[in-house]
Design a protein around this motif. Structure first.
Motif, PDB file in Angstrom:
ATOM      1  N   ASN A   1      43.677  81.030  18.908  1.00  0.00           N
ATOM      2  CA  ASN A   1      42.412  81.242  19.053  1.00  0.00           C
ATOM      3  C   ASN A   1      41.768  81.990  20.690  1.00  0.00           C
ATOM      4  N   PHE A   2      41.041  83.052  20.669  1.00  0.00           N
ATOM      5  CA  PHE A   2      40.501  83.524  21.939  1.00  0.00           C
ATOM      6  C   PHE A   2      39.114  83.389  22.158  1.00  0.00           C
ATOM      7  N   ILE A   3      38.677  82.610  22.889  1.00  0.00           N
ATOM      8  CA  ILE A   3      36.994  82.385  22.743  1.00  0.00           C
ATOM      9  C   ILE A   3      36.909  83.133  24.376  1.00  0.00           C
ATOM     10  N   GLU A   4      36.125  83.901  24.585  1.00  0.00           N
ATOM     11  CA  GLU A   4      35.551  84.356  26.100  1.00  0.00           C
ATOM     12  C   GLU A   4      34.246  83.399  26.721  1.00  0.00           C
ATOM     13  N   VAL A   5      34.553  83.339  28.201  1.00  0.00           N
ATOM     14  CA  VAL A   5      34.120  82.667  28.474  1.00  0.00           C
ATOM     15  C   VAL A   5      33.929  83.553  30.059  1.00  0.00           C
TER      16      VAL A   5
ATOM     17  N   LYS B   1      54.066 109.929  31.197  1.00  0.00           N
ATOM     18  CA  LYS B   1      53.905 108.935  29.896  1.00  0.00           C
ATOM     19  C   LYS B   1      52.948 110.113  28.618  1.00  0.00           C
ATOM     20  N   LYS B   2      53.164 109.801  27.698  1.00  0.00           N
ATOM     21  CA  LYS B   2      51.707 110.536  26.798  1.00  0.00           C
ATOM     22  C   LYS B   2      50.973 109.498  25.741  1.00  0.00           C
ATOM     23  N   ASN B   3      52.317 108.824  25.513  1.00  0.00           N
ATOM     24  CA  ASN B   3      51.225 107.459  25.125  1.00  0.00           C
ATOM     25  C   ASN B   3      51.418 106.232  26.013  1.00  0.00           C
ATOM     26  N   LYS B   4      49.680 106.495  26.372  1.00  0.00           N
ATOM     27  CA  LYS B   4      49.898 105.924  28.283  1.00  0.00           C
ATOM     28  C   LYS B   4      49.907 103.982  27.631  1.00  0.00           C
ATOM     29  N   ASP B   5      50.089 103.584  28.739  1.00  0.00           N
ATOM     30  CA  ASP B   5      49.675 101.751  28.763  1.00  0.00           C
ATOM     31  C   ASP B   5      48.382 101.496  28.786  1.00  0.00           C
ATOM     32  N   LEU B   6      47.590 101.008  27.295  1.00  0.00           N
ATOM     33  CA  LEU B   6      46.572 100.885  27.238  1.00  0.00           C
ATOM     34  C   LEU B   6      46.442  98.896  27.307  1.00  0.00           C
ATOM     35  N   GLN B   7      45.269  98.672  27.747  1.00  0.00           N
ATOM     36  CA  GLN B   7      44.592  96.884  28.462  1.00  0.00           C
ATOM     37  C   GLN B   7      44.886  97.002  26.257  1.00  0.00           C
ATOM     38  N   PHE B   8      45.763  95.490  25.843  1.00  0.00           N
ATOM     39  CA  PHE B   8      45.600  94.899  24.983  1.00  0.00           C
ATOM     40  C   PHE B   8      44.344  95.009  24.276  1.00  0.00           C
ATOM     41  N   SER B   9      43.942  95.331  23.456  1.00  0.00           N
ATOM     42  CA  SER B   9      42.381  95.314  22.832  1.00  0.00           C
ATOM     43  C   SER B   9      42.715  93.948  21.246  1.00  0.00           C
ATOM     44  N   PHE B  10      42.186  92.751  21.897  1.00  0.00           N
ATOM     45  CA  PHE B  10      41.961  91.961  21.502  1.00  0.00           C
ATOM     46  C   PHE B  10      41.770  91.390  20.298  1.00  0.00           C
TER      47      PHE B  10
ATOM     48  N   LEU C   1      35.302  91.865  16.143  1.00  0.00           N
ATOM     49  CA  LEU C   1      34.755  92.125  17.816  1.00  0.00           C
ATOM     50  C   LEU C   1      35.856  92.337  18.350  1.00  0.00           C
ATOM     51  N   GLU C   2      36.173  93.941  18.428  1.00  0.00           N
ATOM     52  CA  GLU C   2      36.944  94.770  19.731  1.00  0.00           C
ATOM     53  C   GLU C   2      36.971  94.414  21.084  1.00  0.00           C
ATOM     54  N   SER C   3      37.365  93.633  21.610  1.00  0.00           N
ATOM     55  CA  SER C   3      37.631  94.011  23.225  1.00  0.00           C
ATOM     56  C   SER C   3      37.013  95.055  23.605  1.00  0.00           C
TER      57      SER C   3
ATOM     58  N   ILE D   1      46.294  74.943  27.294  1.00  0.00           N
ATOM     59  CA  ILE D   1      45.286  75.592  26.453  1.00  0.00           C
ATOM     60  C   ILE D   1      45.076  76.470  28.155  1.00  0.00           C
ATOM     61  N   LEU D   2      44.839  77.898  27.372  1.00  0.00           N
ATOM     62  CA  LEU D   2      45.371  79.199  28.415  1.00  0.00           C
ATOM     63  C   LEU D   2      44.018  79.474  28.774  1.00  0.00           C
ATOM     64  N   LEU D   3      44.865  79.955  30.289  1.00  0.00           N
ATOM     65  CA  LEU D   3      43.130  80.369  30.714  1.00  0.00           C
ATOM     66  C   LEU D   3      43.807  81.962  31.290  1.00  0.00           C
ATOM     67  N   PHE D   4      42.900  82.934  30.905  1.00  0.00           N
ATOM     68  CA  PHE D   4      43.657  84.480  30.754  1.00  0.00           C
ATOM     69  C   PHE D   4      42.028  85.264  31.647  1.00  0.00           C
ATOM     70  N   ASP D   5      42.695  86.186  32.736  1.00  0.00           N
ATOM     71  CA  ASP D   5      42.066  87.702  33.074  1.00  0.00           C
ATOM     72  C   ASP D   5      41.643  88.305  32.142  1.00  0.00           C
ATOM     73  N   ARG D   6      39.927  88.356  32.306  1.00  0.00           N
ATOM     74  CA  ARG D   6      39.543  89.711  30.984  1.00  0.00           C
ATOM     75  C   ARG D   6      40.099  91.068  30.880  1.00  0.00           C
ATOM     76  N   ILE D   7      40.173  90.997  32.209  1.00  0.00           N
ATOM     77  CA  ILE D   7      40.175  92.367  33.514  1.00  0.00           C
ATOM     78  C   ILE D   7      41.522  93.219  32.904  1.00  0.00           C
ATOM     79  N   ASP D   8      42.595  92.227  33.178  1.00  0.00           N
ATOM     80  CA  ASP D   8      44.183  93.022  32.999  1.00  0.00           C
ATOM     81  C   ASP D   8      44.864  92.001  31.974  1.00  0.00           C
ATOM     82  N   GLY D   9      44.377  90.808  31.142  1.00  0.00           N
ATOM     83  CA  GLY D   9      45.154  90.747  30.199  1.00  0.00           C
ATOM     84  C   GLY D   9      46.251  89.516  30.652  1.00  0.00           C
ATOM     85  N   ARG D  10      46.150  89.146  32.050  1.00  0.00           N
ATOM     86  CA  ARG D  10      47.383  87.834  32.714  1.00  0.00           C
ATOM     87  C   ARG D  10      46.579  86.924  32.622  1.00  0.00           C
TER      88      ARG D  10
END
Length: 552
Positions: free
Chosen positions: A371-375, A435-444, A453-455, A533-542
């Motif tokens: 479960n991802f919960i935006e905070v 690199k053509k297939n750029k590394d994009l931020q993961f859309s959860f 809802l797409e992040s 319980i995991l806390l992730f940075d919303r900007i870089d997903g880390r």
């Protein structure tokens, strides 16, 4: 068995990168699963290690041998890397018996190896094994049914398995009929046979010595006049091939199927034949590319258990490609999770599950999904407060590690700069292609009653935005829980029940380990009950912290 090292291994087709500067070490006797979505580069990685695909750049080492190095031009062919490859398609010859299918691979083995006195070794072993009356008697019992009728072919297979001998030796022992005699009579005849085998061994040794050579008494390798083992680029002789074949068949438990054709076997049995064929030549490493994907769910479960047992029994290094995260979790000593040709995490399965390095890893591993919960987070006097579910629920977050939000933001900026410098370094390399297939931020995804809802579709992010990750088993239905929710759907499966819960417009998933059902629309109370319980940075997903929450 050797360890495998990949150093900055890259594979690209034009400006599309299948593998992007991979660095990893596969330890001796490890069971590694390369995991990721379709097209992520896991099969490409496997094929590069095996020698079936040539990297664009980088270096690959197997044991103490460099098998690929773009700088020095080394590229050892696949057939000289001493690896085995098990494909998704079993690729068994339909017109050949199981025996001939396995033998086919052994007949093609040709490499530099010691000259071996196989017949001398066989006779030496027979002189001792013929005296093993109890094992011979056990083979007879295992081949005899409840009506006292013995299957002669099965008796030979049982002898092979009990004594670890070839079919040629099994037939010689069977011909003596020792199992039909009482112990005293059998031992007398066995002693006579032992003496005869010893005599034949001496005759065989003398033939070798007449050529000015000798036989090593321990290894049975042939030495020259100076006492040095003679090496020759040769094929295996029939005794060596049969021993290897029978050993592989014993390990995967298909000894009784040797005379059958593939069409007479079940899917699981065909898979065992394919594994035996791969194991028989004694490869340093065994590569497997989704080998269970053609089997039904029940058979897949059985074969997973067999592969895990096989890994322990052979002591080999296994590298296994799959897109099934459950398969990766249950089999691996380490999971290498790949996305867009880039390694996201390389750790033991429970570490990947419990401490995922970013949102992509957390989302990909786990069923039901996390479960991802935006905070929104703020820190005052060392206390981290969270606003969740559109500020309708407030929590305090207690990290297990020392976490300060201002320092976390600075760490994100530092890592962004470090990544930019790394990319600039790559850009300066000779022959660099963007690199053509750029590394994009993961859309959860955030589940709601109106869909997902797409992040990536949301507004510009601010530094106070984070994502809370809660595994379904940690979202506990509890009458005294501080969060009220409505049952959106309940799916009992016997041992456990998966419950979809509505809080406002948001949908969360809980797993209850019990035989219980919940009526749709009923009200329940929840508690977030764990220190994981995991806390992730919303900007870089880390991942920035692992801890517990206290609901106000």
């Amino acid at each position: 068995m050797p360890k495998i090292v990949l150093e900055n291994v890259t594979k690209r087709w034009g400006d599309f990168y299948g593998a992007d500067h991979l660095n990893m070490v596969i330890e001796d006797q490890a069971f590694i699963t390369l995991l990721g979505p379709s097209g992520c580069g896991k099969t490409t990685t496997l094929r590069m290690i095996a020698g079936l695909e040539t990297p664009t750049s980088g270096k690959i080492t197997i044991g103490d041998q460099v098998v690929f190095d773009s700088e020095t031009g080394i590229n050892v062919p696949a057939n000289e890397r001493h690896v085995g490859f098990l494909f998704q398609n079993y690729a068994l010859w339909p017109h050949m018996t199981v025996y001939k299918n396995i033998l086919f691979g052994l007949q093609n083995v040709k490499q530099v190896m010691p000259l071996h006195a196989s017949e001398a070794e066989r006779l030496s072993k027979l002189s001792k094994l013929v005296l093993e009356y109890d094992k011979i008697k056990k083979a007879d019992e295992n081949a005899t049914d409840s009506n006292g009728k013995r299957d002669e072919k099965k008796f030979l297979i049982c002898l092979i398995d009990e004594l670890s001998i070839s079919m040629y030796s099994a037939k010689e022992i069977a011909a003596l009929g020792l199992e039909k005699m009482d112990r005293d009579e059998a031992m007398k005849k066995a002693k006579e046979a032992s003496d005869e085998f010893s005599k034949r061994f001496l005759d065989e040794s003398q033939k070798i010595e007449s050529k000015g050579q000798s036989v090593d008494p321990k290894t049975f390798d042939i030495k020259d006049a100076s006492g040095k083992v003679i090496l020759k680029n040769r094929r295996l002789d029939k005794e060596e091939m049969d021993l290897k074949l029978r050993h592989a068949a014993k390990v995967v438990k298909i000894g009784e199927f040797m005379d059958r054709y593939p069409s007479e076997l079940s899917g699981g049995q065909q898979q065992r034949v394919a594994i035996a064929r791969t194991l028989a030549p004694g490869p340093k490493v065994l590569f497997m590319d989704e080998p269970l994907s053609n089997l039904d769910a029940k058979l897949r479960l059985e074969m997973r258990a067999e592969l895990k047992r096989l890994h322990v029994e052979t002591g080999s290094t296994f590298v296994y490609v799959t897109h099934d995260q459950l398969e990766a979790m249950t089999l691996a000593t380490k999971i290498c999770l790949i996305s867009n040709g880039v390694i996201q995490q390389y750790d033991p399965p429970l570490t990947v599950y419990g401490t995922p390095k970013n949102l992509f890893v957390a989302d990909f591993v786990g069923n039901p999904a996390i479960n991802f919960i935006e905070v929104k987070a703020k820190e005052e006097n060392g206390i981290i407060s969270l606003d969740a579910f559109d500020s309708s629920i407030k929590m305090k977050y207690h990290p297990a590690n020392d976490l300060h939000l201002e320092e976390e933001v600075q760490e994100r900026l530092r890592l962004q700069k470090e990544n930019e410098e790394r990319l600039a370094k790559y850009a300066a390399e000779k022959g660099y292609v963007e690199k053509k297939n750029k590394d994009l931020q993961f859309s959860f995804h955030i589940s709601t009653v109106d869909g997902q809802l797409e992040s990536k579709d949301e507004k510009t992010l601010t530094d106070d935005e984070y994502v809370l990750g809660v595994r379904p088993e940690f979202l506990r239905i509890d009458d005294s829980g501080p969060i009220e929710a409505e049952v959106y759907a309940a799916m009992p499966s016997g041992m456990e029940t998966t419950v979809r819960l509505k809080i406002g417009k948001y949908i969360l998933t809980s797993v209850v380990f019990s035989r219980i059902d919940y009526p749709v629309g009923s009200k329940v109370h929840l508690n977030i009950d764990t220190d994981n319980i995991l806390l992730f940075d919303r900007i870089d997903g880390r991942l920035v912290a692992n801890g517990s929450v206290e609901i106000d």
